[in-house]
Design a protein around this motif. Structure first.
Motif, PDB file in Angstrom:
ATOM      1  N   GLN A   2       0.827  -1.207   0.000  1.00 52.63           N
ATOM      2  CA  GLN A   2       0.000   0.000   0.000  1.00 52.63           C
ATOM      3  C   GLN A   2       0.865   1.262   0.000  1.00 52.63           C
ATOM      4  OE1 GLN A   2      -3.024   0.136   2.972  1.00 52.63           O
ATOM      5  NE2 GLN A   2      -4.074   1.780   1.944  1.00 52.63           N
ATOM      6  N   ASP A   3       1.989   1.228   0.696  1.00 51.83           N
ATOM      7  CA  ASP A   3       2.850   2.412   0.711  1.00 51.83           C
ATOM      8  C   ASP A   3       3.378   2.723  -0.692  1.00 51.83           C
ATOM      9  OD1 ASP A   3       4.353   0.063   0.868  1.00 51.83           O
ATOM     10  OD2 ASP A   3       5.940   0.979   2.055  1.00 51.83           O
ATOM     11  N   ILE A   6       0.546   4.361  -2.660  1.00 51.82           N
ATOM     12  CA  ILE A   6       0.374   5.757  -2.226  1.00 51.82           C
ATOM     13  C   ILE A   6       1.443   6.641  -2.840  1.00 51.82           C
ATOM     14  CG2 ILE A   6       0.511   7.309  -0.229  1.00 51.82           C
ATOM     15  CD1 ILE A   6      -0.916   5.073   1.386  1.00 51.82           C
ATOM     16  N   SER A  17      -6.042  12.298   2.241  1.00 52.15           N
ATOM     17  CA  SER A  17      -6.244  10.856   2.399  1.00 52.15           C
ATOM     18  C   SER A  17      -7.529  10.422   1.699  1.00 52.15           C
ATOM     19  CB  SER A  17      -6.258  10.458   3.878  1.00 52.15           C
ATOM     20  OG  SER A  17      -7.335  11.067   4.546  1.00 52.15           O
ATOM     21  N   LEU A  20      -6.711  10.144  -1.933  1.00 50.11           N
ATOM     22  CA  LEU A  20      -5.937   8.920  -2.153  1.00 50.11           C
ATOM     23  C   LEU A  20      -6.854   7.704  -2.186  1.00 50.11           C
ATOM     24  CD1 LEU A  20      -2.843   9.618   0.097  1.00 50.11           C
ATOM     25  CD2 LEU A  20      -2.795   9.222  -2.368  1.00 50.11           C
ATOM     26  N   GLN A  21      -7.797   7.641  -1.257  1.00 47.08           N
ATOM     27  CA  GLN A  21      -8.727   6.510  -1.210  1.00 47.08           C
ATOM     28  C   GLN A  21      -9.533   6.432  -2.503  1.00 47.08           C
ATOM     29  OE1 GLN A  21     -11.560   6.510   2.006  1.00 47.08           O
ATOM     30  NE2 GLN A  21     -12.321   4.490   1.486  1.00 47.08           N
ATOM     31  N   THR A  34      -9.016  -1.154  -0.151  1.00 46.63           N
ATOM     32  CA  THR A  34      -8.412  -0.223   0.798  1.00 46.63           C
ATOM     33  C   THR A  34      -9.496   0.515   1.577  1.00 46.63           C
ATOM     34  OG1 THR A  34      -6.780   1.533   1.012  1.00 46.63           O
ATOM     35  CG2 THR A  34      -8.305   1.706  -0.814  1.00 46.63           C
ATOM     36  N   ILE A  39      -5.169   3.268   5.129  1.00 52.28           N
ATOM     37  CA  ILE A  39      -4.433   4.372   4.505  1.00 52.28           C
ATOM     38  C   ILE A  39      -3.761   5.243   5.557  1.00 52.28           C
ATOM     39  CG2 ILE A  39      -4.710   6.519   3.193  1.00 52.28           C
ATOM     40  CD1 ILE A  39      -6.843   5.099   1.548  1.00 52.28           C
ATOM     41  N   LEU A  43       0.169   6.264   5.673  1.00 50.19           N
ATOM     42  CA  LEU A  43       0.607   7.654   5.515  1.00 50.19           C
ATOM     43  C   LEU A  43       1.471   8.094   6.696  1.00 50.19           C
ATOM     44  CD1 LEU A  43      -2.615   9.325   4.107  1.00 50.19           C
ATOM     45  CD2 LEU A  43      -0.392   9.193   2.961  1.00 50.19           C
TER      46      LEU A  43
END
Length: 74
Positions: A2-3, A6, A17, A20-21, A34, A39, A43
């Protein structure tokens, strides 16, 4: 994983955020689910490691956390 997602999304520009989602839902939603619950910790880790910078921005009278990628994160 996931990182990395992102960081890739932040290469396109600064995002909250929530942004991003939404981006993850449209781009990786077919194979990777996700939520804000996953998230936010990702982050936080990226900010602590210096890969992402957090800035609080006032938009429309509200404070919003906006994330951007750093040189180290690239």
């Amino acid at each position: 994983m996931q990182d990395k997602i992102i960081l890739g999304l932040l290469l396109d520009g600064d995002k909250s955020s929530y942004d991003l989602q939404k981006s993850m839902e449209t781009s990786t939603g077919f194979f990777y689910n996700t939520s804000q619950g996953s998230i936010q910790p990702a982050l936080k880790k990226l900010v602590q490691n210096g890969h992402v910078r957090l800035e609080e921005v006032r938009r429309g009278g509200r404070s919003k956390k906006v994330y951007s990628i750093t040189e180290e994160g690239r």
